[in-house]
Design a protein around this motif. Structure first.
Motif, mmCIF file in Angstrom:
data_model
loop_
_atom_site.group_PDB
_atom_site.id
_atom_site.type_symbol
_atom_site.label_atom_id
_atom_site.label_comp_id
_atom_site.label_asym_id
_atom_site.label_seq_id
_atom_site.Cartn_x
_atom_site.Cartn_y
_atom_site.Cartn_z
ATOM 1 N N MET A 256 0.722 -1.201 0.013
ATOM 2 C CA MET A 256 -0.027 0.033 0.143
ATOM 3 C C MET A 256 0.864 1.246 -0.003
ATOM 4 N N ILE A 257 1.937 1.286 0.776
ATOM 5 C CA ILE A 257 2.778 2.361 0.842
ATOM 6 C C ILE A 257 3.349 2.523 -0.387
ATOM 7 N N GLU A 258 3.967 1.388 -1.008
ATOM 8 C CA GLU A 258 4.574 1.432 -2.331
ATOM 9 C C GLU A 258 3.717 2.028 -3.432
ATOM 10 N N SER A 259 2.467 1.675 -3.464
ATOM 11 C CA SER A 259 1.635 2.090 -4.639
ATOM 12 C C SER A 259 1.199 3.498 -4.494
ATOM 13 N N LEU A 260 1.651 4.203 -3.499
ATOM 14 C CA LEU A 260 1.368 5.642 -3.305
ATOM 15 C C LEU A 260 1.987 6.338 -4.367
ATOM 16 N N GLY A 261 3.199 5.823 -4.948
ATOM 17 C CA GLY A 261 3.881 6.424 -5.997
ATOM 18 C C GLY A 261 2.860 6.728 -7.182
ATOM 19 N N ILE A 319 3.589 9.652 12.243
ATOM 20 C CA ILE A 319 4.612 9.486 11.505
ATOM 21 C C ILE A 319 4.145 9.133 10.080
ATOM 22 N N PRO A 320 4.571 9.980 9.155
ATOM 23 C CA PRO A 320 3.845 9.978 7.739
ATOM 24 C C PRO A 320 4.431 8.542 6.998
ATOM 25 N N ASN A 321 3.356 7.906 6.348
ATOM 26 C CA ASN A 321 3.730 6.878 5.610
ATOM 27 C C ASN A 321 4.352 5.617 6.603
ATOM 28 N N SER A 322 3.696 5.439 7.625
ATOM 29 C CA SER A 322 4.179 4.377 8.484
ATOM 30 C C SER A 322 3.311 3.229 8.843
ATOM 31 N N ILE A 323 3.760 2.107 8.989
ATOM 32 C CA ILE A 323 3.056 0.967 9.328
ATOM 33 C C ILE A 323 3.361 0.570 10.805
ATOM 34 N N ILE A 324 2.224 0.704 11.716
ATOM 35 C CA ILE A 324 2.386 0.311 13.217
ATOM 36 C C ILE A 324 1.916 -0.915 13.619
ATOM 37 N N ILE A 325 2.343 -1.663 14.095
ATOM 38 C CA ILE A 325 1.801 -3.127 14.435
ATOM 39 C C ILE A 325 1.978 -3.297 15.911
ATOM 40 N N SER A 326 1.100 -4.132 16.416
ATOM 41 C CA SER A 326 1.136 -4.465 17.837
ATOM 42 C C SER A 326 2.298 -5.539 18.296
ATOM 43 N N GLU A 327 2.469 -5.524 19.577
ATOM 44 C CA GLU A 327 3.629 -6.660 19.985
ATOM 45 C C GLU A 327 3.278 -8.105 19.546
ATOM 46 N N HIS A 328 2.039 -8.466 19.665
ATOM 47 C CA HIS A 328 1.690 -9.790 19.302
ATOM 48 C C HIS A 328 1.945 -10.016 17.873
ATOM 49 N N SER A 353 -0.410 3.185 28.690
ATOM 50 C CA SER A 353 0.452 3.258 27.504
ATOM 51 C C SER A 353 0.224 1.788 26.911
ATOM 52 N N ILE A 354 0.458 1.733 25.566
ATOM 53 C CA ILE A 354 0.420 0.551 24.536
ATOM 54 C C ILE A 354 1.774 0.304 24.105
ATOM 55 N N PRO A 355 2.456 -0.879 23.982
ATOM 56 C CA PRO A 355 3.515 -1.066 23.095
ATOM 57 C C PRO A 355 3.089 -1.228 21.781
ATOM 58 N N TYR A 356 4.284 -0.711 20.848
ATOM 59 C CA TYR A 356 4.004 -0.803 19.477
ATOM 60 C C TYR A 356 5.293 -0.730 18.636
ATOM 61 N N PHE A 357 5.447 -1.358 17.464
ATOM 62 C CA PHE A 357 6.535 -1.374 16.530
ATOM 63 C C PHE A 357 6.344 -0.827 15.367
ATOM 64 N N GLU A 358 7.242 -0.135 14.781
ATOM 65 C CA GLU A 358 7.105 0.283 13.354
ATOM 66 C C GLU A 358 7.648 -0.456 12.269
ATOM 67 N N VAL A 359 7.206 -1.114 11.272
ATOM 68 C CA VAL A 359 7.678 -1.985 10.218
ATOM 69 C C VAL A 359 8.373 -1.012 9.081
ATOM 70 N N ARG A 373 11.823 5.890 2.287
ATOM 71 C CA ARG A 373 10.915 6.422 1.292
ATOM 72 C C ARG A 373 10.349 7.319 2.068
ATOM 73 N N ARG A 374 10.044 7.333 3.372
ATOM 74 C CA ARG A 374 9.410 8.300 4.031
ATOM 75 C C ARG A 374 10.189 9.774 4.452
ATOM 76 N N GLU A 375 11.470 9.175 4.530
ATOM 77 C CA GLU A 375 12.255 10.413 4.950
ATOM 78 C C GLU A 375 12.546 11.222 3.807
ATOM 79 N N SER A 376 12.556 10.527 2.514
ATOM 80 C CA SER A 376 12.805 11.320 1.455
ATOM 81 C C SER A 376 11.415 12.307 0.866
#
Length: 377
Positions: A256-261, A319-328, A353-359, A373-376
């Protein structure tokens, strides 16, 4: 194939169950065992298995979900599920729809189980010599094609297929527990820049955008549960399940992020900016089913798993164009995707508070890196 030489696979995450089954039935059948869903699937790929026995309660997915998963590539394999509770309504429906052969109460009686296995192997042998039945199934499917093409434009195709194969009573069933991955996605700041467009331009943009995004989800075997303006809810594992539901969800998010181009190339001048999205994913148990009235019904997912996925998407707003996933979810996909270390965010209005990770990317992909890609941008 003779019933006393049939190939039978037993799947359980308890080694004691496997050893006991092997000792009881090895003199009657060619017994194969697997201690996990993935090992069971690998055994099916490597050997000509006729019957699978699997516990309904497994770590990665239910036994019924596994049976659905192998029905795509191994329709000839008959499934027998060990039911460990009195709630067997979903298993009864699965039998009527030919998703499974039978279920057996657990713990089982070895004589009763042998009778069920013998019956399954006889049926497997009969179907082996009577493959013309598949022609009737294909003929039935072709009659549904025109209806499917129409209704798949409005609701998930899998839901339409289930509805056509179900009675009114089955459609109004109380629901089923499943382990799924839930994905929320939303365009950042869409209301603000869409306010400067004509209504026809807004609709044209959203149609193009959803075509791109929907393709990413369908390609990764997900089902779009609902569109919500400039956001969506997608489910991986319901109404149809696959072996890698959680992996498919994260792969869809990266696509999905890639398709934004292509979307930004077409609409950046009109919108005055490049669009950015945020995606949140969580994995866990939900209740799924058709909810509504005699006039209108909606296939829906309910439970805390959905709420947490929504919170993951809310965290992505920072965080623009980010994918955030849960701990599980991260625990399930950590071997396949590069992620950030654990972070925490406070839930608005709850003060916890809730834990999370960025892909960031697939580990096997050395070119596509979502972080760069996001930083650019």
């Amino acid at each position: 194939m003779h019933q006393n030489s049939g190939n039978v696979l037993m799947i359980s995450d308890e080694e004691h169950d496997l050893n006991l089954f092997r000792s009881q039935f090895v003199r009657h059948y060619n017994v194969f065992t697997a201690s996990s869903i993935r090992k069971g699937f690998k055994t099916l790929e490597e050997y000509d298995i006729h019957v699978v026995l699997i516990k309904q309660k497994m770590n990665d997915m239910t036994g019924l979900q596994f049976s659905e998963s192998i029905s795509h590539s191994k329709p000839e394999v008959l499934s027998i599920i060990f039911a460990e509770s009195e709630d067997t309504e979903s298993l009864d429906i699965a039998i009527k729809k030919n998703l499974i052969y039978r279920y057996v109460n657990y713990p089982y009686d070895d004589k009763d189980l042998k009778m069920v296995l013998d019956g399954a192997l006889k049926l497997s042998e009969a179907e082996y010599h009577n493959r013309e039945l598949s022609g009737e199934i294909e003929k039935f499917k072709s009659k549904q094609e025109d209806i499917l093409k129409l209704f798949k434009r409005y609701v998930p195709g899998e839901v339409v297929s289930q509805a056509l194969d179900s009675s009114d009573e089955q459609l109004m069933s109380p629901g089923e527990s499943r382990v799924v991955s839930v994905l929320f996605a939303d365009i950042r700041g869409f209301t603000q820049f869409a306010s400067h467009l004509r209504p026809s331009q807004v609709v044209s943009f959203l149609n193009d955008y959803w075509n791109e995004i929907s393709d990413c989800i369908k390609k990764n075997k997900g089902s779009i549960n609902k569109y919500m303006g400039d956001g969506l809810l997608a489910v991986f594992g319901a109404p149809v399940s696959y072996i890698d539901n959680h992996t498919n969800a994260v792969s869809a998010a990266l696509d999905m992020i890639e398709s934004l181009g292509s979307i930004n190339k077409k609409y950046a001048d009109l919108l005055g900016t490049e669009i950015k999205i945020g995606i949140g994913i969580n994995t866990g148990e939900v209740v799924v089913g058709n909810v509504g009235t005699n006039d209108y019904m909606e296939y829906t997912v309910i439970g805390n798993t959905v709420n947490v996925a929504s919170r993951m998407e809310a965290i992505s707003k920072k965080i623009p164009n980010s994918i955030i996933i849960s701990e599980h979810t991260r625990e399930l996909v950590k071997d396949e995707f590069e992620t950030s270390g654990p972070k925490e965010a406070t839930i608005k209005g709850k003060g916890v508070s809730i834990p999370y990770f960025e892909v960031f990317r697939k580990k096997s992909d050395n070119i596509y890196n979502i972080r760069s890609r996001r930083e650019s941008s």
